[in-house]
Scaffold this motif. Structure first.
Motif, PDB file in Angstrom:
ATOM      1  N   PHE A 154      -4.572  24.636 -14.658  1.00 54.81           N
ATOM      2  CA  PHE A 154      -4.041  24.276 -13.349  1.00 54.81           C
ATOM      3  C   PHE A 154      -4.665  25.100 -12.214  1.00 54.81           C
ATOM      4  O   PHE A 154      -4.947  24.569 -11.131  1.00 54.81           O
ATOM      5  CB  PHE A 154      -2.523  24.474 -13.351  1.00 54.81           C
ATOM      6  CG  PHE A 154      -1.915  24.640 -11.981  1.00 54.81           C
ATOM      7  CD1 PHE A 154      -1.721  23.546 -11.147  1.00 54.81           C
ATOM      8  CD2 PHE A 154      -1.555  25.900 -11.517  1.00 54.81           C
ATOM      9  CE1 PHE A 154      -1.172  23.704  -9.892  1.00 54.81           C
ATOM     10  CE2 PHE A 154      -1.014  26.062 -10.254  1.00 54.81           C
ATOM     11  CZ  PHE A 154      -0.810  24.960  -9.431  1.00 54.81           C
ATOM     12  N   VAL A 155      -4.911  26.378 -12.440  1.00 55.11           N
ATOM     13  CA  VAL A 155      -5.343  27.272 -11.362  1.00 55.11           C
ATOM     14  C   VAL A 155      -6.638  26.795 -10.707  1.00 55.11           C
ATOM     15  O   VAL A 155      -6.689  26.571  -9.495  1.00 55.11           O
ATOM     16  CB  VAL A 155      -5.460  28.725 -11.870  1.00 55.11           C
ATOM     17  CG1 VAL A 155      -6.047  29.620 -10.786  1.00 55.11           C
ATOM     18  CG2 VAL A 155      -4.107  29.227 -12.311  1.00 55.11           C
ATOM     19  N   PRO A 156      -7.757  26.609 -11.447  1.00 56.30           N
ATOM     20  CA  PRO A 156      -8.984  26.137 -10.764  1.00 56.30           C
ATOM     21  C   PRO A 156      -8.853  24.726 -10.208  1.00 56.30           C
ATOM     22  O   PRO A 156      -9.411  24.406  -9.166  1.00 56.30           O
ATOM     23  CB  PRO A 156     -10.043  26.212 -11.864  1.00 56.30           C
ATOM     24  CG  PRO A 156      -9.284  26.138 -13.150  1.00 56.30           C
ATOM     25  CD  PRO A 156      -7.987  26.832 -12.887  1.00 56.30           C
ATOM     26  N   ALA A 157      -8.122  23.881 -10.914  1.00 54.47           N
ATOM     27  CA  ALA A 157      -7.956  22.509 -10.424  1.00 54.47           C
ATOM     28  C   ALA A 157      -7.172  22.492  -9.114  1.00 54.47           C
ATOM     29  O   ALA A 157      -7.487  21.729  -8.183  1.00 54.47           O
ATOM     30  CB  ALA A 157      -7.252  21.659 -11.473  1.00 54.47           C
ATOM     31  N   TYR A 158      -6.156  23.346  -9.025  1.00 54.87           N
ATOM     32  CA  TYR A 158      -5.336  23.406  -7.811  1.00 54.87           C
ATOM     33  C   TYR A 158      -6.144  23.935  -6.632  1.00 54.87           C
ATOM     34  O   TYR A 158      -6.057  23.413  -5.515  1.00 54.87           O
ATOM     35  CB  TYR A 158      -4.127  24.298  -8.068  1.00 54.87           C
ATOM     36  CG  TYR A 158      -3.181  24.420  -6.887  1.00 54.87           C
ATOM     37  CD1 TYR A 158      -2.240  23.439  -6.625  1.00 54.87           C
ATOM     38  CD2 TYR A 158      -3.250  25.518  -6.030  1.00 54.87           C
ATOM     39  CE1 TYR A 158      -1.372  23.539  -5.546  1.00 54.87           C
ATOM     40  CE2 TYR A 158      -2.399  25.630  -4.947  1.00 54.87           C
ATOM     41  CZ  TYR A 158      -1.460  24.644  -4.700  1.00 54.87           C
ATOM     42  OH  TYR A 158      -0.626  24.751  -3.630  1.00 54.87           O
ATOM     43  N   VAL A 159      -6.945  24.970  -6.868  1.00 52.15           N
ATOM     44  CA  VAL A 159      -7.725  25.584  -5.793  1.00 52.15           C
ATOM     45  C   VAL A 159      -8.787  24.629  -5.265  1.00 52.15           C
ATOM     46  O   VAL A 159      -9.065  24.585  -4.061  1.00 52.15           O
ATOM     47  CB  VAL A 159      -8.365  26.907  -6.281  1.00 52.15           C
ATOM     48  CG1 VAL A 159      -9.328  27.454  -5.250  1.00 52.15           C
ATOM     49  CG2 VAL A 159      -7.281  27.914  -6.610  1.00 52.15           C
ATOM     50  N   SER A 160      -9.379  23.840  -6.132  1.00 52.30           N
ATOM     51  CA  SER A 160     -10.483  22.965  -5.729  1.00 52.30           C
ATOM     52  C   SER A 160     -10.025  21.605  -5.230  1.00 52.30           C
ATOM     53  O   SER A 160     -10.846  20.807  -4.789  1.00 52.30           O
ATOM     54  CB  SER A 160     -11.448  22.773  -6.902  1.00 52.30           C
ATOM     55  OG  SER A 160     -10.782  22.175  -7.999  1.00 52.30           O
ATOM     56  N   SER A 161      -8.738  21.314  -5.307  1.00 51.92           N
ATOM     57  CA  SER A 161      -8.255  20.007  -4.876  1.00 51.92           C
ATOM     58  C   SER A 161      -7.824  20.071  -3.423  1.00 51.92           C
ATOM     59  O   SER A 161      -7.072  20.974  -3.032  1.00 51.92           O
ATOM     60  CB  SER A 161      -7.072  19.558  -5.751  1.00 51.92           C
ATOM     61  OG  SER A 161      -7.483  19.434  -7.090  1.00 51.92           O
ATOM     62  N   PRO A 162      -8.284  19.114  -2.590  1.00 49.92           N
ATOM     63  CA  PRO A 162      -7.919  19.135  -1.168  1.00 49.92           C
ATOM     64  C   PRO A 162      -6.635  18.382  -0.895  1.00 49.92           C
ATOM     65  O   PRO A 162      -6.310  17.387  -1.550  1.00 49.92           O
ATOM     66  CB  PRO A 162      -9.110  18.417  -0.511  1.00 49.92           C
ATOM     67  CG  PRO A 162      -9.558  17.440  -1.557  1.00 49.92           C
ATOM     68  CD  PRO A 162      -9.282  18.071  -2.891  1.00 49.92           C
ATOM     69  N   GLY A 163      -5.894  18.868   0.086  1.00 42.63           N
ATOM     70  CA  GLY A 163      -4.766  18.143   0.646  1.00 42.63           C
ATOM     71  C   GLY A 163      -3.722  17.746  -0.360  1.00 42.63           C
ATOM     72  O   GLY A 163      -3.240  18.544  -1.174  1.00 42.63           O
ATOM     73  N   LYS A 164      -3.382  16.470  -0.322  1.00 42.05           N
ATOM     74  CA  LYS A 164      -2.287  15.968  -1.157  1.00 42.05           C
ATOM     75  C   LYS A 164      -2.644  16.008  -2.634  1.00 42.05           C
ATOM     76  O   LYS A 164      -1.750  15.976  -3.495  1.00 42.05           O
ATOM     77  CB  LYS A 164      -1.927  14.554  -0.735  1.00 42.05           C
ATOM     78  CG  LYS A 164      -3.034  13.520  -0.969  1.00 42.05           C
ATOM     79  CD  LYS A 164      -2.589  12.146  -0.513  1.00 42.05           C
ATOM     80  CE  LYS A 164      -3.682  11.100  -0.774  1.00 42.05           C
ATOM     81  NZ  LYS A 164      -3.262   9.756  -0.316  1.00 42.05           N
TER      82      LYS A 164
END
Length: 860
Positions: free
Chosen positions: A804-814
């Protein structure tokens, strides 16, 4: 200006020479000029300079004897009409008792032959007189003329007025338009009844701006009129955003090679509009070459010097010059002039020889001929009404009307001078001028202040520079019924218009010499539409540019914008880049597919969890459910249900209460879930230890009360963390435009990063401890061993949240919110399946294994 210098030196030497003759008791005229003219005696004489001829022929110089006088050729009917307009005005004034009563005006007019040398000789003859000698010992006194009407040429006026200005002799030109003549320091006694070229150029700018012509060619005559006007044109055209595609000088000597070069430039240029500031004398060779090379498809703009010239109104020039737009002197009407022109008769007085020359040119006869040529002899009784020339055409009185106004300006100045009352005069000690000893500078004072209205209704006055009011007619060259060219008035340029509208055009009356019968397009580059900006092409004028679209977030809502405008912070450019629209507010909503999918998944998972609760509640007395503390199982199912439902707080428009609850509920639910798993793992280990002799007392420390207390204590710690976090720096809604400039991401800020980190860290610590204990207990006997399932569930849990951590950081906005929701659902569903699916499998599908005997058999 070297001519002026030579003239001044010439007059100085003459003055020295005349002074040396004063001892003889009289002042003698040093020489006579052979000049064509007209004369009428009077109490006061007004001089005049007119272009009766267009060409001057100078005899060859032998340098061995006194050179012969030059003579003139090609009689100009229009100029002779202008001279007659002056004669008519003087006769009209003499017959009117209200203006200059008891004063008779006379005139003395000379031909300048369109040559500066001849014009200066004529001016010298006017101011010095033609008498052989004077009895005045000092050769002083008033000049024979009180003022001069003329000269029509700017160059002539510059030279003549610079000398006459030294003696303050007034000079009122009716055709000299050079803006340089507005300099009062150089030309203190110069006036004119025609607007300056500065006004004419501005009038041309009005036409160019009206039709959107920004790419034009410029031709101008090689004299002061053309050069000064061209300078003004270059300056003014930049102010309207236009450019000069080419600028060529019309040669003075009509050199054919130069003319051919100019025509070639016109043909190769992309400019469809050509402005010509010149007199007709410079235009003749150019028009002949244009006709020879068949140059068509050009829109000509004529200056006032040739806009109404009849020289070009022939059938052969119709295909080339039809449609020409021109700036013309204001047309006027002079009542009685036509009858006066027809009453003209030649006389034998040599001082009126210009009338004789006119008569001979008009009727093709001669007065002085031999006996055998009597059939070509002029009688002087020929009928002028039977002729059709520029002389008798009074339908377009422009220059002649200006001459008429110039004469009346001098007459009104004289009249005002005579009305002066002694003791209230404008001169030193309040004196008035003496009409019997009139000084030129005194008349200049009154001329500066004249203000009257002509019979045609035009007001005549001069500004501080001696310039007349700026008003022009806009002319259009159109085909006539006989195939020639006729000039029609189609508009007015009036800088003093009461309505404030400088240019007035009757566009329905315009004739365009193009196949489309519409005005041509003459631009180097097409206008940039809204949504684009101009980018100048390197090495080319500013009118040559490319149209580049505005960058994202910038707009241009007008044509030909140089720079695009940034939209305000909460606005963004529309697809056409011509207006700012509110930015799209982005958040994970229930209306979009992604939000619907995640909300549906959350509810489905909640339903699955509820189904498990129902199954366990229905079989709560069975060994599988009761094994390893059924109370913890129900508490775990409750926490998983809360984990599934807390997802709904992450969907929808962020508000203060949802931002505060979403992470608090998420953190407390997960701690409740993980702490329940941790206690279950510890119970498994305690049960195994109590089955051995050395660990019989271990289970008393893990009774039901201790298990509940441990879960509550562990959960209470998370509650305290959340309470401190929310009370100090709670999450709140935030409009974030840093992710993407075109949208506003409506999100919840974490408030305190430290508080959020403690919340996640605490969950991570509990999960790590649970995973470690479960992993160590994985090999215990099967009948007690729930640790394998707990190990697998915690492995899924940790894997999900580590990913979750890298996916969350690299995902923009919503999408960052969607990633967090997915992690919550995936980890919670993993726990639900890994821990409760095997038990549900036994309860539903293999009830025979859900007995104490079966469980004990498996252990044996």
């Amino acid at each position: 200006m070297w001519i002026t210098l030579h003239v001044c030196l010439y007059l100085t030497f003459n003055f020295i020479y005349v002074s040396s003759m004063s001892s003889s008791g009289f002042c003698r005229l040093q020489g006579h000029f052979k000049l064509n003219g007209m004369y009428q005696d009077g109490d006061l004489i007004i001089g005049g300079l007119f272009a009766f001829h267009l060409i001057t022929v100078f005899p060859e110089l032998s340098f061995s004897q006194e050179p012969e006088q030059p003579y003139c050729q090609r009689f100009y009917m229009s100029s002779f009409q202008q001279a007659q307009a002056m004669v008519f005005a003087i006769n009209e004034i003499n017959t009117k008792s209200r203006l200059l009563p008891n004063i008779t005006l006379g005139y003395h007019l000379y031909d300048n032959c369109v040559k500066l040398g001849v014009a200066f000789r004529a001016a010298t003859a006017l101011v010095s007189g033609t008498e052989e000698s004077l009895s005045d010992f000092n050769c002083t006194g008033s000049p024979p003329v009180i003022g001069i009407v003329g000269d029509p040429g700017s160059t002539h006026c510059i030279a003549i007025s610079s000398v006459l200005g030294l003696f303050r002799i007034p000079m009122v030109s009716y055709y000299a338009t050079c803006s340089c003549l507005s300099d009062r320091k150089k030309y203190p006694s110069f006036f004119r009844t025609i607007p300056s070229d500065a006004f004419q150029v501005r009038a041309m700018m009005q036409i160019l701006r009206h039709f959107g012509w920004t790419w034009v060619g410029l031709l101008y005559s090689d004299d002061d009129y053309g050069i000064y006007a061209a300078q003004s044109f270059h300056q003014e055209v930049q102010l309207i955003g236009g450019c000069v595609a080419f600028s060529e000088i019309l040669p003075l000597d009509n050199n054919r090679r130069d003319i051919q070069h100019i025509v070639q430039v016109i043909q190769t240029s992309t400019a469809k509009v050509v402005v010509v500031i010149s007199t007709e004398a410079y235009m003749l060779a150019l028009i002949d070459e244009i006709m020879l090379q068949n140059v068509t498809g050009r829109q000509w703009i004529a200056s006032e010097a040739w806009a109404t010239s009849p020289v070009f109104h022939t059938q052969r020039l119709l295909p080339f010059l039809a449609g020409t737009l021109g700036i013309a002197i204001r047309r006027g009407e002079i009542q009685g002039l036509w009858d006066f022109l027809l009453r003209l008769r030649p006389v034998k007085n040599p001082r009126n020889n210009i009338v004789k020359i006119f008569w001979e040119n008009l009727f093709g006869c001669r007065f002085d001929i031999t006996d055998h040529e009597k059939e070509n002899m002029c009688t002087g009784q020929e009928d002028l009404s039977s002729t059709n020339t520029a002389y008798t055409d009074v339908s377009q009185l422009r220059a002649s009307y200006n001459v008429y106004k110039a004469v009346y300006a001098l007459a009104h100045a004289l009249h005002d001078l005579m009305q002066c009352e002694e003791g209230r005069g404008p001169f030193s000690e309040n004196t008035c001028a003496d009409i019997s000893n009139l000084q030129p500078w005194q008349l200049v004072h009154y001329l500066q202040n004249v203000n009257f209205t002509t019979g045609f209704g035009d007001r005549v006055s001069f500004d501080k520079n001696g310039d007349a009011l700026a008003i022009y007619d806009v002319m259009n060259w159109q085909p006539s019924s006989d195939g020639s060219i006729i000039v029609r008035t189609v508009g007015v340029v009036d800088e003093g218009a009461a309505t404030g509208k400088v240019l007035t055009l009757n566009e329905d009356a315009l004739y365009w010499n193009f196949d489309t019968r519409k005005p041509p397009q003459s631009v180097c580059s097409e206008s940039c539409s809204p949504g684009t900006r101009r980018a100048r092409r390197k090495g080319l004028p500013v009118c040559c540019f490319d149209c580049l679209p505005c960058a994202d977030g910038e707009i241009s809502n007008t044509t030909d914008t140089i720079e695009c405008t940034m939209c305000p912070d909460d606005f963004w450019s529309n697809p056409d880049k011509d207006q700012c629209v509110p930015k799209e507010v982005e958040y994970l909503s229930y209306e979009e597919p992604l939000g619907i999918s995640l909300a549906t998944a959350s509810l489905l998972c909640t339903c699955f969890c509820s189904v498990v609760v129902v199954i366990f509640a229905h079989h709560r007395h069975t060994p599988v459910v009761r094994a390893n503390n059924s109370e913890l199982s129900f508490l775990l199912l409750l926490s998983l249900k809360l984990c599934f439902l807390c997802v709904l707080l992450f969907i929808g428009r962020p508000q203060l209460w949802t931002c505060q609850l979403r992470h608090a509920v998420f953190g407390i639910s997960f701690v409740l879930c993980v702490s329940s798993i941790l206690v279950k793992t510890m119970v498994v280990i305690a049960v195994f230890k109590s089955s051995r002799p050395e660990g019989k007392s271990a289970m008393k420390w893990f009774g039901a009360a201790q298990q509940r207390g441990t879960v509550l204590v562990l959960t209470a710690i998370q509650v305290v963390i959340c309470a401190v976090w929310l009370s100090t720096a709670s999450p709140k809604p935030h409009r974030n435009s840093q992710y993407t400039s075109s949208k506003i991401v409506f999100e919840c800020t974490v408030g305190s990063v430290a508080g959020f980190s403690m919340l996640l860290g605490y969950i991570g610590i509990l999960a790590a401890v649970s995973f470690m204990l479960a992993f160590l207990a994985r090999n215990l006997p099967d009948n007690f061993n729930e640790a394998k399932f707990i190990t697998f569930s915690m492995l899924i849990f940790c894997a999900v949240w580590i990913t979750f951590v890298p996916a969350y950081v690299s995902s923009p906005g919503k999408y960052a919110v969607a990633v967090e929701i997915f992690a919550i659902l995936a980890s919670s569903f993993g726990l639900l399946v890994a821990i409760f699916a095997p038990k549900c499998y036994i309860i539903i599908l293999h009830p025979e294994r859900n007995t104490k005997r079966a469980l004990m058999r498996r252990s044996s």
